[in-house]
Design a protein around this motif. Sequence first.
Motif, short mmCIF file in Angstrom:
data_model
loop_
_atom_site.label_atom_id
_atom_site.label_comp_id
_atom_site.label_asym_id
_atom_site.label_seq_id
_atom_site.Cartn_x
_atom_site.Cartn_y
_atom_site.Cartn_z
N LYS A 195 37.34 30.22 44.16
CA LYS A 195 38.20 29.29 44.94
C LYS A 195 37.47 29.10 46.28
CE LYS A 195 42.60 30.82 43.20
NZ LYS A 195 43.88 31.34 43.20
N PHE B 226 38.05 27.98 50.45
CA PHE B 226 38.96 27.89 51.65
C PHE B 226 38.08 27.04 52.34
CE2 PHE B 226 39.87 29.75 55.61
CZ PHE B 226 41.08 29.31 55.76
N GLU C 145 36.35 37.06 48.28
CA GLU C 145 37.27 36.51 47.52
C GLU C 145 37.28 35.00 47.52
OE1 GLU C 145 41.24 38.07 48.78
OE2 GLU C 145 39.96 39.82 49.65
N VAL C 146 36.85 34.33 48.41
CA VAL C 146 36.70 32.88 48.20
C VAL C 146 35.54 32.31 48.93
CG1 VAL C 146 39.19 32.32 48.28
CG2 VAL C 146 38.04 32.53 50.39
#
Length: 67
Positions: free
Chosen positions: A2, A4, A20-21
Amino acid sequence: MKVFGIGEDWKGKFDDLGDEVEVVYLPRTAGISTTEMKRVLSEFDERHVESLKNTLDTLSQIVKELS
């Protein structure tokens, strides 16, 4: 993974999310205020969106007829 995205004025503040992103810092666009965009968009309700859709549909039809 993903993504951001956030304005470059926040550069470095979200680097810890990198596990995480993918953090992407976007350059500022002169003359564009996200605060103003939020204000305008917050005034839209379903009735406004439907009216805008109808207007765009009408314009699309006019363009097709003129082509």
